[in-house]
Scaffold this motif. Structure first.
Motif, PDB file in Angstrom:
ATOM      1  N   ASP A   1       0.830  -1.194   0.000  1.00  0.00           N
ATOM      2  CA  ASP A   1       0.000   0.000   0.000  1.00  0.00           C
ATOM      3  C   ASP A   1       0.876   1.260   0.000  1.00  0.00           C
ATOM      4  O   ASP A   1       2.102   1.192   0.149  1.00  0.00           O
ATOM      5  CB  ASP A   1      -0.998   0.000   1.165  1.00  0.00           C
ATOM      6  CG  ASP A   1      -0.351   0.008   2.537  1.00  0.00           C
ATOM      7  OD1 ASP A   1       0.845   0.326   2.657  1.00  0.00           O
ATOM      8  OD2 ASP A   1      -1.055  -0.296   3.512  1.00  0.00           O
ATOM      9  N   TYR A   2       0.238   2.378  -0.194  1.00  0.00           N
ATOM     10  CA  TYR A   2       0.920   3.654  -0.321  1.00  0.00           C
ATOM     11  C   TYR A   2       1.774   3.965   0.909  1.00  0.00           C
ATOM     12  O   TYR A   2       2.927   4.363   0.789  1.00  0.00           O
ATOM     13  CB  TYR A   2      -0.113   4.765  -0.562  1.00  0.00           C
ATOM     14  CG  TYR A   2       0.485   6.135  -0.708  1.00  0.00           C
ATOM     15  CD1 TYR A   2       0.997   6.548  -1.927  1.00  0.00           C
ATOM     16  CD2 TYR A   2       0.538   7.007   0.376  1.00  0.00           C
ATOM     17  CE1 TYR A   2       1.558   7.810  -2.060  1.00  0.00           C
ATOM     18  CE2 TYR A   2       1.095   8.266   0.246  1.00  0.00           C
ATOM     19  CZ  TYR A   2       1.601   8.669  -0.973  1.00  0.00           C
ATOM     20  OH  TYR A   2       2.166   9.899  -1.102  1.00  0.00           O
TER      21      TYR A   2
ATOM     22  N   ARG B   1      -0.640   5.708  -7.577  1.00  0.00           N
ATOM     23  CA  ARG B   1      -1.710   5.722  -6.578  1.00  0.00           C
ATOM     24  C   ARG B   1      -2.269   7.125  -6.384  1.00  0.00           C
ATOM     25  O   ARG B   1      -3.476   7.312  -6.255  1.00  0.00           O
ATOM     26  CB  ARG B   1      -1.204   5.191  -5.236  1.00  0.00           C
ATOM     27  CG  ARG B   1      -0.785   3.757  -5.270  1.00  0.00           C
ATOM     28  CD  ARG B   1      -1.955   2.820  -4.962  1.00  0.00           C
ATOM     29  NE  ARG B   1      -1.613   1.442  -5.205  1.00  0.00           N
ATOM     30  CZ  ARG B   1      -0.969   0.658  -4.361  1.00  0.00           C
ATOM     31  NH1 ARG B   1      -0.609   1.106  -3.195  1.00  0.00           N
ATOM     32  NH2 ARG B   1      -0.699  -0.589  -4.699  1.00  0.00           N
ATOM     33  N   LEU B   2      -1.387   8.110  -6.336  1.00  0.00           N
ATOM     34  CA  LEU B   2      -1.844   9.491  -6.162  1.00  0.00           C
ATOM     35  C   LEU B   2      -2.658   9.955  -7.366  1.00  0.00           C
ATOM     36  O   LEU B   2      -3.685  10.616  -7.210  1.00  0.00           O
ATOM     37  CB  LEU B   2      -0.652  10.423  -5.939  1.00  0.00           C
ATOM     38  CG  LEU B   2       0.038  10.288  -4.583  1.00  0.00           C
ATOM     39  CD1 LEU B   2       1.330  11.090  -4.579  1.00  0.00           C
ATOM     40  CD2 LEU B   2      -0.872  10.714  -3.458  1.00  0.00           C
TER      41      LEU B   2
ATOM     42  N   LYS C   1      -4.378   8.050  -9.445  1.00  0.00           N
ATOM     43  CA  LYS C   1      -5.658   7.337  -9.420  1.00  0.00           C
ATOM     44  C   LYS C   1      -6.604   7.967  -8.398  1.00  0.00           C
ATOM     45  O   LYS C   1      -7.783   8.192  -8.683  1.00  0.00           O
ATOM     46  CB  LYS C   1      -5.436   5.862  -9.084  1.00  0.00           C
ATOM     47  CG  LYS C   1      -6.703   5.057  -9.041  1.00  0.00           C
ATOM     48  CD  LYS C   1      -6.429   3.611  -8.704  1.00  0.00           C
ATOM     49  CE  LYS C   1      -7.745   2.851  -8.562  1.00  0.00           C
ATOM     50  NZ  LYS C   1      -7.552   1.514  -8.039  1.00  0.00           N
ATOM     51  N   THR C   2      -6.093   8.265  -7.225  1.00  0.00           N
ATOM     52  CA  THR C   2      -6.923   8.874  -6.181  1.00  0.00           C
ATOM     53  C   THR C   2      -7.404  10.244  -6.609  1.00  0.00           C
ATOM     54  O   THR C   2      -8.573  10.600  -6.399  1.00  0.00           O
ATOM     55  CB  THR C   2      -6.139   8.967  -4.858  1.00  0.00           C
ATOM     56  OG1 THR C   2      -5.745   7.644  -4.478  1.00  0.00           O
ATOM     57  CG2 THR C   2      -6.969   9.589  -3.755  1.00  0.00           C
ATOM     58  N   ASP C   3      -6.539  11.020  -7.225  1.00  0.00           N
ATOM     59  CA  ASP C   3      -6.916  12.353  -7.711  1.00  0.00           C
ATOM     60  C   ASP C   3      -8.043  12.255  -8.734  1.00  0.00           C
ATOM     61  O   ASP C   3      -9.012  13.021  -8.679  1.00  0.00           O
ATOM     62  CB  ASP C   3      -5.693  13.051  -8.313  1.00  0.00           C
ATOM     63  CG  ASP C   3      -5.992  14.467  -8.754  1.00  0.00           C
ATOM     64  OD1 ASP C   3      -6.508  15.251  -7.925  1.00  0.00           O
ATOM     65  OD2 ASP C   3      -5.708  14.792  -9.931  1.00  0.00           O
ATOM     66  N   GLU C   4      -7.925  11.300  -9.654  1.00  0.00           N
ATOM     67  CA  GLU C   4      -8.968  11.116 -10.663  1.00  0.00           C
ATOM     68  C   GLU C   4     -10.294  10.707 -10.024  1.00  0.00           C
ATOM     69  O   GLU C   4     -11.355  11.184 -10.427  1.00  0.00           O
ATOM     70  CB  GLU C   4      -8.520  10.073 -11.682  1.00  0.00           C
ATOM     71  CG  GLU C   4      -7.397  10.556 -12.577  1.00  0.00           C
ATOM     72  CD  GLU C   4      -6.788   9.458 -13.426  1.00  0.00           C
ATOM     73  OE1 GLU C   4      -7.203   8.275 -13.292  1.00  0.00           O
ATOM     74  OE2 GLU C   4      -5.881   9.772 -14.211  1.00  0.00           O
ATOM     75  N   GLU C   5     -10.222   9.827  -9.031  1.00  0.00           N
ATOM     76  CA  GLU C   5     -11.444   9.388  -8.348  1.00  0.00           C
ATOM     77  C   GLU C   5     -12.108  10.559  -7.612  1.00  0.00           C
ATOM     78  O   GLU C   5     -13.327  10.709  -7.645  1.00  0.00           O
ATOM     79  CB  GLU C   5     -11.123   8.268  -7.361  1.00  0.00           C
ATOM     80  CG  GLU C   5     -10.771   6.962  -8.044  1.00  0.00           C
ATOM     81  CD  GLU C   5     -10.288   5.888  -7.079  1.00  0.00           C
ATOM     82  OE1 GLU C   5     -10.128   6.163  -5.868  1.00  0.00           O
ATOM     83  OE2 GLU C   5     -10.065   4.763  -7.545  1.00  0.00           O
ATOM     84  N   ILE C   6     -11.312  11.380  -6.974  1.00  0.00           N
ATOM     85  CA  ILE C   6     -11.851  12.541  -6.254  1.00  0.00           C
ATOM     86  C   ILE C   6     -12.499  13.511  -7.227  1.00  0.00           C
ATOM     87  O   ILE C   6     -13.605  14.007  -6.984  1.00  0.00           O
ATOM     88  CB  ILE C   6     -10.755  13.232  -5.429  1.00  0.00           C
ATOM     89  CG1 ILE C   6     -10.351  12.334  -4.249  1.00  0.00           C
ATOM     90  CG2 ILE C   6     -11.206  14.607  -4.933  1.00  0.00           C
ATOM     91  CD1 ILE C   6      -9.122  12.801  -3.510  1.00  0.00           C
TER      92      ILE C   6
END
Length: 65
Positions: A6-7, A48-49, A51-56
């Protein structure tokens, strides 16, 4: 790094590598190996960052509809 980490674990490993480099605890062969590992960890963290940014952004766009 065969298992998926994980991150937070990737960041801990990167911090450990930096610490070893700063304290000059690595010989030249270990340095090359650690740098390769650090490169993979940085790539993982960046992915990971991103992907998370896109999801947000997607969640926020859906909220604005």
């Amino acid at each position: 790094m065969t298992k998926e980490i994980d991150y937070e674990e990737a960041i801990r490993q990167l911090e450990n590598i930096v610490h070893k480099m700063e304290s000059e605890d690595l010989d030249i062969d270990e340095l090359a190996t650690e740098l390769k590992t650090a490169q993979k960890l940085i790539k993982l963290c960046k992915a990971r960052l991103t992907k998370t940014d896109e999801e947000i952004k997607k969640i926020l766009e859906e909220d604005n509809l």
